[in-house]
Design an enzyme around this catalytic site. Structure first.
Site, PDB file in Angstrom:
ATOM      1  N   LYS A   1       0.838  -1.212   0.000  1.00 46.76           N
ATOM      2  CA  LYS A   1       0.000   0.000   0.000  1.00 46.76           C
ATOM      3  C   LYS A   1       0.870   1.257   0.000  1.00 46.76           C
ATOM      4  O   LYS A   1       0.489   2.260  -0.596  1.00 46.76           O
ATOM      5  CB  LYS A   1      -0.952   0.011   1.196  1.00 46.76           C
ATOM      6  CG  LYS A   1      -2.009  -1.082   1.120  1.00 46.76           C
ATOM      7  CD  LYS A   1      -3.403  -0.548   0.898  1.00 46.76           C
ATOM      8  CE  LYS A   1      -4.252  -1.570   0.170  1.00 46.76           C
ATOM      9  NZ  LYS A   1      -5.565  -1.799   0.664  1.00 46.76           N
TER      10      LYS A   1
ATOM     11  N   LYS B   1      -3.631  -9.385  -6.861  1.00 48.41           N
ATOM     12  CA  LYS B   1      -4.912  -9.840  -6.323  1.00 48.41           C
ATOM     13  C   LYS B   1      -6.030  -8.859  -6.731  1.00 48.41           C
ATOM     14  O   LYS B   1      -5.780  -7.663  -6.894  1.00 48.41           O
ATOM     15  CB  LYS B   1      -4.856 -10.027  -4.802  1.00 48.41           C
ATOM     16  CG  LYS B   1      -4.902  -8.759  -4.003  1.00 48.41           C
ATOM     17  CD  LYS B   1      -5.353  -8.991  -2.573  1.00 48.41           C
ATOM     18  CE  LYS B   1      -5.689  -7.633  -1.971  1.00 48.41           C
ATOM     19  NZ  LYS B   1      -6.777  -7.562  -1.080  1.00 48.41           N
TER      20      LYS B   1
ATOM     21  N   LYS C   1     -10.309  -3.692  -4.583  1.00 48.50           N
ATOM     22  CA  LYS C   1     -11.231  -2.570  -4.806  1.00 48.50           C
ATOM     23  C   LYS C   1     -10.475  -1.346  -5.302  1.00 48.50           C
ATOM     24  O   LYS C   1     -10.930  -0.634  -6.169  1.00 48.50           O
ATOM     25  CB  LYS C   1     -11.904  -2.149  -3.497  1.00 48.50           C
ATOM     26  CG  LYS C   1     -12.768  -3.157  -2.845  1.00 48.50           C
ATOM     27  CD  LYS C   1     -13.438  -2.502  -1.621  1.00 48.50           C
ATOM     28  CE  LYS C   1     -13.565  -3.462  -0.476  1.00 48.50           C
ATOM     29  NZ  LYS C   1     -12.514  -3.328   0.535  1.00 48.50           N
TER      30      LYS C   1
HETATM   31  N1  AQP Z   1      -8.601 -10.924  -4.217  1.00 55.74           N
HETATM   32  C1  AQP Z   1      -9.064 -11.448  -3.103  1.00 55.74           C
HETATM   33  N2  AQP Z   1      -9.263 -12.778  -2.983  1.00 55.74           N
HETATM   34  C2  AQP Z   1      -9.764 -13.319  -1.827  1.00 55.74           C
HETATM   35  N3  AQP Z   1     -10.091 -12.566  -0.743  1.00 55.74           N
HETATM   36  C3  AQP Z   1      -9.904 -11.234  -0.833  1.00 55.74           C
HETATM   37  N4  AQP Z   1     -10.118 -10.227   0.028  1.00 55.74           N
HETATM   38  C4  AQP Z   1      -9.765  -9.057  -0.546  1.00 55.74           C
HETATM   39  N5  AQP Z   1      -9.323  -9.262  -1.785  1.00 55.74           N
HETATM   40  C5  AQP Z   1      -9.387 -10.612  -1.991  1.00 55.74           C
HETATM   41  C6  AQP Z   1     -10.675 -10.392   1.373  1.00 55.74           C
HETATM   42  O1  AQP Z   1     -11.819  -9.554   1.471  1.00 55.74           O
HETATM   43  C7  AQP Z   1     -11.851  -8.917   2.739  1.00 55.74           C
HETATM   44  C8  AQP Z   1     -11.852  -7.414   2.482  1.00 55.74           C
HETATM   45  O2  AQP Z   1     -11.064  -6.730   3.305  1.00 55.74           O
HETATM   46  P1  AQP Z   1     -10.800  -5.183   3.252  1.00 55.74           P
HETATM   47  O3  AQP Z   1     -11.957  -4.438   2.728  1.00 55.74           O
HETATM   48  O4  AQP Z   1     -10.358  -4.809   4.611  1.00 55.74           O
HETATM   49  O5  AQP Z   1      -9.598  -4.890   2.295  1.00 55.74           O
HETATM   50  P2  AQP Z   1      -8.571  -5.657   1.458  1.00 55.74           P
HETATM   51  O6  AQP Z   1      -8.201  -6.990   2.000  1.00 55.74           O
HETATM   52  O7  AQP Z   1      -7.420  -4.746   1.256  1.00 55.74           O
HETATM   53  O8  AQP Z   1      -9.440  -5.856   0.139  1.00 55.74           O
HETATM   54  P3  AQP Z   1      -9.384  -5.054  -1.190  1.00 55.74           P
HETATM   55  O9  AQP Z   1     -10.566  -5.402  -1.989  1.00 55.74           O
HETATM   56  O10 AQP Z   1      -8.063  -5.238  -1.828  1.00 55.74           O
HETATM   57  O11 AQP Z   1      -9.579  -3.568  -0.746  1.00 55.74           O
HETATM   58  P4  AQP Z   1      -8.648  -2.305  -0.861  1.00 55.74           P
HETATM   59  O12 AQP Z   1      -8.352  -2.196  -2.336  1.00 55.74           O
HETATM   60  O13 AQP Z   1      -9.460  -1.195  -0.334  1.00 55.74           O
HETATM   61  O14 AQP Z   1      -7.426  -2.567  -0.053  1.00 55.74           O
HETATM   62  C9  AQP Z   1     -10.639  -9.464   3.509  1.00 55.74           C
HETATM   63  O15 AQP Z   1     -11.005 -10.588   4.274  1.00 55.74           O
HETATM   64  C10 AQP Z   1      -9.705  -9.864   2.410  1.00 55.74           C
HETATM   65  O16 AQP Z   1      -8.785 -10.852   2.802  1.00 55.74           O
END
Ligand code: AQP
Length: 323
Positions: A112, A193, A196
């Site tokens: 990040k 991965k 969002k």
């Molecule tokens: N690509 C993925 N495959 C499987 N699980 C995933 N998760 C996220 N991306 C994948 C799981 O979804 C939950 C969301 O957690 P979060 O909103 O705290 O943020 P994150 O893990 O950082 O997910 P994103 O979508 O990548 O969001 P941004 O871009 O905002 O950082 C968690 O349980 C995560 O493991």
């Protein structure tokens, strides 16, 4: 045995298939067997640039996603993190027992801070400490997450151990629960991965229309030069498998025998996703007309969560010697 389950997601944008298959889908199943607490972690979402005017809408959107996917306020506590200020209070206390070196090892921080070079703030660095507070405030012992969050759950366990050692046994040592689809990749760049915050072409949103889903899957990178090891092909199989194991098996056999047509695989993957998301999208549309009820659910959830949180904080304050 009943476990105490805690997990959350950030209101940082449209939920996608990775969020659903890696986490949300299993949250829905866990509700029937365990005591579950699910949070919208808005304070976490402040660690990257965001528009404060859009935050309330994003929180509501995430609540709609949770409820449309099947989280049930009759079975689970569903609430917004900032409505229970004990989260940040406990995070401060955990700050004082967490070595900097451990935070520096965190993969998510490295990724990040590379992605948001102009805003590498202290909150991004201490993000896993707030996450540990989220989980331990409720003394949760299981955390259903995607693979990217496993390192943070391990840190939560370390923080619990340190606190217990220093101030006497207080917290359980939580473990992650992973699904088979714990790491869904971006269709455009399957070495990254699905996320969002990477942008629209890197994810399939749960709210994407059938046409958009077809388009994204048809243009998914498969890079056939790497054969069965192509990350793009593996990703399509992983998505299909999560929804329809038999269909995935059939295509895998064709792939082995060399008769697989990627266009056929993509058509089936797209149709399967569309078919599975249709009832979700319909429920979500219905809920959109009931935003007041959704707000009420979140307020009730915060009341229930805060009762538990206050009890933990009374114990914690006593143990650390401040009250
Ligand atoms: N690509 C993925 N495959 C499987 N699980 C995933 N998760 C996220 N991306 C994948 C799981 O979804 C939950 C969301 O957690 P979060 O909103 O705290 O943020 P994150 O893990 O950082 O997910 P994103 O979508 O990548 O969001 P941004 O871009 O905002 O950082 C968690 O349980 C995560 O493991």
């Amino acid at each position: 045995m009943k476990n105490l389950i805690f997990s959350g997601m950030q209101p940082t944008g449209a939920l996608h298939l990775g969020n659903y298959l890696g986490a949300l889908k299993q949250w829905v199943d866990l509700q029937d067997e365990h005591n579950c607490i699910f949070c919208i972690v808005d304070y976490h979402a402040m660690t990257i640039d965001y528009n404060p005017k859009k935050m309330p809408e994003r929180i509501t959107e995430l609540a709609l996603d949770y409820l449309a996917a099947g989280l049930d306020p009759e079975k689970s506590i569903i609430f917004i993190q900032s409505h229970v200020p004990e989260h940040t209070e406990l995070a401060w206390i955990f700050n004082t027992i967490t070595p900097l070196g451990e935070l520096e090892r965190m993969t998510q921080f490295k990724e990040k801070s590379a992605q948001h070079r102009k805003n590498v703030n202290a909150g991004l660095f201490t993000y896993p400490i707030l996450q540990a507070a989220d989980i331990l405030l409720y003394k949760a012992d299981r955390v259903p997450v995607g693979e990217d969050q496993v390192q943070h759950v391990e840190m939560t366990r370390d923080i619990a151990k340190k606190f217990n050692k220093k101030f006497n046994k207080t917290f359980p040592e939580p473990k992650p629960i992973l699904t088979e689809a714990a790491r869904i990749m971006s269709p455009t760049d399957p070495t990254k991965k699905m996320s969002k915050s990477l942008g629209d072409k890197h994810y399939i949103a749960l709210t994407d229309s059938a046409d958009v889903i077809r388009k994204k899957i048809r243009s998914a990178v498969t890079d056939t030069s790497q054969g069965a090891d192509s990350p793009g092909v593996k990703n399509l199989f992983a998505i299909l498998e999560a929804f329809d194991e038999d269909a995935a098996k059939g295509f895998k056999m064709e792939h082995k025998s060399g008769s697989l047509k990627y266009s056929d695989l993509k058509d089936v993957v797209a149709n399967t996703i569309i078919g599975h998301l249709a009832p979700f999208q319909e429920r979500r549309r219905e809920l959109e007309a009931e935003k007041e009820r959704v707000a009420e659910i979140l307020i009730n959830g915060a009341d229930q969560a805060q009762k538990i949180a206050q009890k933990t904080m009374q114990e914690v304050r006593k143990k650390i010697g401040v009250r």
